[in-house]
Design a protein around this motif. Sequence first.
Motif, mmCIF file in Angstrom:
data_model
loop_
_atom_site.group_PDB
_atom_site.id
_atom_site.type_symbol
_atom_site.label_atom_id
_atom_site.label_comp_id
_atom_site.label_asym_id
_atom_site.label_seq_id
_atom_site.Cartn_x
_atom_site.Cartn_y
_atom_site.Cartn_z
ATOM 1 N N LEU A 96 0.841 -1.196 0.000
ATOM 2 C CA LEU A 96 0.000 0.000 0.000
ATOM 3 C C LEU A 96 0.876 1.246 0.000
ATOM 4 O O LEU A 96 1.573 1.533 0.972
ATOM 5 C CB LEU A 96 -0.917 -0.008 1.226
ATOM 6 C CG LEU A 96 -1.981 1.088 1.304
ATOM 7 C CD1 LEU A 96 -3.039 0.871 0.219
ATOM 8 C CD2 LEU A 96 -2.640 1.094 2.687
ATOM 9 N N PHE A 97 0.863 1.985 -1.099
ATOM 10 C CA PHE A 97 1.508 3.293 -1.163
ATOM 11 C C PHE A 97 0.581 4.295 -0.463
ATOM 12 O O PHE A 97 -0.634 4.253 -0.653
ATOM 13 C CB PHE A 97 1.697 3.741 -2.614
ATOM 14 C CG PHE A 97 2.634 2.914 -3.444
ATOM 15 C CD1 PHE A 97 3.876 3.402 -3.812
ATOM 16 C CD2 PHE A 97 2.274 1.645 -3.888
ATOM 17 C CE1 PHE A 97 4.737 2.656 -4.604
ATOM 18 C CE2 PHE A 97 3.121 0.880 -4.679
ATOM 19 C CZ PHE A 97 4.368 1.384 -5.041
ATOM 20 N N ILE B 27 6.108 6.302 -9.759
ATOM 21 C CA ILE B 27 5.676 7.135 -8.638
ATOM 22 C C ILE B 27 6.809 8.011 -8.142
ATOM 23 O O ILE B 27 6.627 9.207 -7.878
ATOM 24 C CB ILE B 27 5.112 6.252 -7.511
ATOM 25 C CG1 ILE B 27 3.739 5.708 -7.933
ATOM 26 C CG2 ILE B 27 5.008 7.036 -6.207
ATOM 27 C CD1 ILE B 27 3.129 4.737 -6.962
ATOM 28 N N SER B 28 7.990 7.438 -8.023
ATOM 29 C CA SER B 28 9.139 8.226 -7.557
ATOM 30 C C SER B 28 9.409 9.405 -8.489
ATOM 31 O O SER B 28 9.620 10.535 -8.036
ATOM 32 C CB SER B 28 10.374 7.330 -7.462
ATOM 33 O OG SER B 28 11.504 8.057 -7.042
ATOM 34 N N GLU C 68 18.312 4.422 -0.749
ATOM 35 C CA GLU C 68 18.994 5.665 -1.102
ATOM 36 C C GLU C 68 18.005 6.748 -1.526
ATOM 37 O O GLU C 68 18.295 7.936 -1.439
ATOM 38 C CB GLU C 68 20.003 5.413 -2.223
ATOM 39 C CG GLU C 68 21.204 4.574 -1.785
ATOM 40 C CD GLU C 68 22.234 4.443 -2.889
ATOM 41 O OE1 GLU C 68 22.071 5.117 -3.936
ATOM 42 O OE2 GLU C 68 23.196 3.678 -2.703
ATOM 43 N N LYS C 69 16.826 6.327 -1.970
ATOM 44 C CA LYS C 69 15.775 7.275 -2.351
ATOM 45 C C LYS C 69 14.805 7.540 -1.202
ATOM 46 O O LYS C 69 13.803 8.233 -1.368
ATOM 47 C CB LYS C 69 15.010 6.744 -3.564
ATOM 48 C CG LYS C 69 15.860 6.607 -4.823
ATOM 49 C CD LYS C 69 15.031 6.031 -5.971
ATOM 50 C CE LYS C 69 15.842 5.936 -7.245
ATOM 51 N NZ LYS C 69 16.188 7.262 -7.808
ATOM 52 N N GLY C 70 15.101 6.958 -0.039
ATOM 53 C CA GLY C 70 14.273 7.187 1.133
ATOM 54 C C GLY C 70 13.014 6.343 1.209
ATOM 55 O O GLY C 70 12.070 6.684 1.927
ATOM 56 N N VAL C 71 12.993 5.215 0.481
ATOM 57 C CA VAL C 71 11.810 4.353 0.447
ATOM 58 C C VAL C 71 12.188 2.955 0.929
ATOM 59 O O VAL C 71 13.106 2.336 0.391
ATOM 60 C CB VAL C 71 11.218 4.269 -0.971
ATOM 61 C CG1 VAL C 71 9.960 3.388 -0.976
ATOM 62 C CG2 VAL C 71 10.896 5.659 -1.506
ATOM 63 N N ASP C 72 11.472 2.460 1.932
ATOM 64 C CA ASP C 72 11.704 1.111 2.452
ATOM 65 C C ASP C 72 10.807 0.134 1.697
ATOM 66 O O ASP C 72 9.601 0.064 1.938
ATOM 67 C CB ASP C 72 11.399 1.066 3.949
ATOM 68 C CG ASP C 72 11.611 -0.314 4.553
ATOM 69 O OD1 ASP C 72 12.139 -1.207 3.844
ATOM 70 O OD2 ASP C 72 11.250 -0.512 5.733
ATOM 71 N N VAL C 73 11.391 -0.609 0.766
ATOM 72 C CA VAL C 73 10.604 -1.537 -0.057
ATOM 73 C C VAL C 73 10.611 -2.959 0.503
ATOM 74 O O VAL C 73 10.080 -3.879 -0.132
ATOM 75 C CB VAL C 73 11.117 -1.554 -1.520
ATOM 76 C CG1 VAL C 73 10.970 -0.178 -2.153
ATOM 77 C CG2 VAL C 73 12.560 -2.040 -1.594
ATOM 78 N N SER C 74 11.181 -3.147 1.685
ATOM 79 C CA SER C 74 11.208 -4.491 2.265
ATOM 80 C C SER C 74 9.805 -5.009 2.557
ATOM 81 O O SER C 74 9.610 -6.217 2.728
ATOM 82 C CB SER C 74 12.049 -4.500 3.546
ATOM 83 O OG SER C 74 11.478 -3.662 4.544
ATOM 84 N N ILE C 75 8.817 -4.114 2.601
ATOM 85 C CA ILE C 75 7.438 -4.532 2.832
ATOM 86 C C ILE C 75 6.973 -5.484 1.736
ATOM 87 O O ILE C 75 6.156 -6.382 1.976
ATOM 88 C CB ILE C 75 6.508 -3.299 2.912
ATOM 89 C CG1 ILE C 75 5.130 -3.706 3.433
ATOM 90 C CG2 ILE C 75 6.416 -2.573 1.585
ATOM 91 C CD1 ILE C 75 5.107 -4.107 4.865
ATOM 92 N N PHE C 76 7.501 -5.330 0.515
ATOM 93 C CA PHE C 76 7.137 -6.239 -0.572
ATOM 94 C C PHE C 76 7.644 -7.653 -0.315
ATOM 95 O O PHE C 76 7.000 -8.633 -0.694
ATOM 96 C CB PHE C 76 7.672 -5.723 -1.908
ATOM 97 C CG PHE C 76 6.981 -4.489 -2.423
ATOM 98 C CD1 PHE C 76 5.667 -4.538 -2.856
ATOM 99 C CD2 PHE C 76 7.662 -3.282 -2.485
ATOM 100 C CE1 PHE C 76 5.028 -3.399 -3.337
ATOM 101 C CE2 PHE C 76 7.037 -2.143 -2.971
ATOM 102 C CZ PHE C 76 5.713 -2.202 -3.395
ATOM 103 N N VAL C 77 8.821 -7.753 0.299
ATOM 104 C CA VAL C 77 9.366 -9.075 0.644
ATOM 105 C C VAL C 77 8.475 -9.753 1.672
ATOM 106 O O VAL C 77 8.142 -10.936 1.559
ATOM 107 C CB VAL C 77 10.810 -8.948 1.164
ATOM 108 C CG1 VAL C 77 11.354 -10.318 1.565
ATOM 109 C CG2 VAL C 77 11.701 -8.301 0.116
#
Length: 458
Positions: free
Chosen positions: A167-168, A312-313, A396-405
């Motif tokens: 969820l973004f 989105i970025s 590095e872009k300030g986004v934690d994408v570990s939620i997808f994992v």
Amino acid sequence: MLNRRTLLSSLAAAGLLTTAAACSPSSDSGDTRDDGAAGSGASDGGGSTGGDKGSLTFRLWDENAVAAYEESFQAFTAESGWNVKIDVVPWADYWTRLPLDVASGDAADVYWMNSANYIQFKDSDALLDINEVIPDGAAQWEKSVVDLYTRDGGLWGVPQIWDSIALFYNKALVEEAGVDPSALAFDPSAETDSLRDAGKALTVDGAGKHPGEDGFDADSREQFGFNSQADRQAIIGPMLASNGAEWQKDDQYTFASPEGIEAFQYMADLINVENVAPSAADTNENGDFTRDLFTQGKLGLFQSGPYNLLAISDGVADSFEWALAAPVAGPAGAKSLVHGVVAVGNAQADEEQQAGITELLTWLGSKDGQLPLAEKGVSFPGHVEAQDAFIAFWDEKGVDVSIFVDAAKDAAEADTGARANAGLTAAIPVFQEVFIGRLTAEEGIPQAQEEGNAAMAE
């Protein structure tokens, strides 16, 4: 093994010569998650040279991944001595060209494959069993993708890239509305729930009124709450599974269960009754409509996959801060649909090429072989140990994408079966009629199941 004429006939009869797009991760264009670069025909995507053993061909549909594969293949050539030529065939032509090339013996040595199509090629003896080519290799790769491509005791591709759903959310909008995006849930059997309440708090008309308030005008909405729409991967799949509904069984649709009908009606009601999601008149025609609303700061909650991260970025830039949370949970918990793209080996290639194909597939399944895909932000790589590099790219872009994992650990059912594309192509227009409100879920969903199963049986 089938001869070339029989193979071509079997693939044509199965519908691969005119197959429609289906879901799986790839590029930032289109709403099918398989869309590649625009245009027609094939193009030389580069590759690697300097080896002395000979040349191999590698086909894919996404220009966005070419630079990463070029880097990977340079290292492969230096290590193995095999050169690799990259052949880019855009998605619009990919599934027309591929069966013809397989049948004529002109298929690439290694090529990209998606879950909705691999079974037909596997059943036609066109693909190598990866369990025989790379024994015990599956332990290195994302389990949900391995499971997706495992059938009849074999594994029919080396996982390359994959995505799940999260969820973004727009930080400023949810904070102003008092919404906690990490605690959102839905329950069709309840009078209301935290998703509906959040959607109302985030939806605002031209006079600043929210749904349910006196004088609220849905036609003048300037801000929306949630992206409920006929999106198989981001909305329909996760919400059906979260409500305890089954998508399919033994290559037959089973989504028209009481739980499935209830979930579909809930999704449609978010649009037409609760007024917290944009009209399906817009989203049916443009799958990216809600993504664009989000980047414009006009949508508080956008459930989608990593295939939209770059868009989105780039679209948001410095306009506002955004982050990610787990997908919205239902009575059966939070579920995420996982799709993946694999590299398959051409079982009909010349015998002298088979050694090189084995080496290339082994390289493509290795951490080193996949690191460029992660480090360039193409997508989550199939190799588990390479995933940290993709996470670092977004850190590095300030986004934690570990939620997808985390989301991938509890996956909903993806589309599989020899005629999965045909079934989905038949069902989606009926889903859209439910989302736009011209059919109730009780009327439309059994119809969608019947027409989808009939298409898969042809």
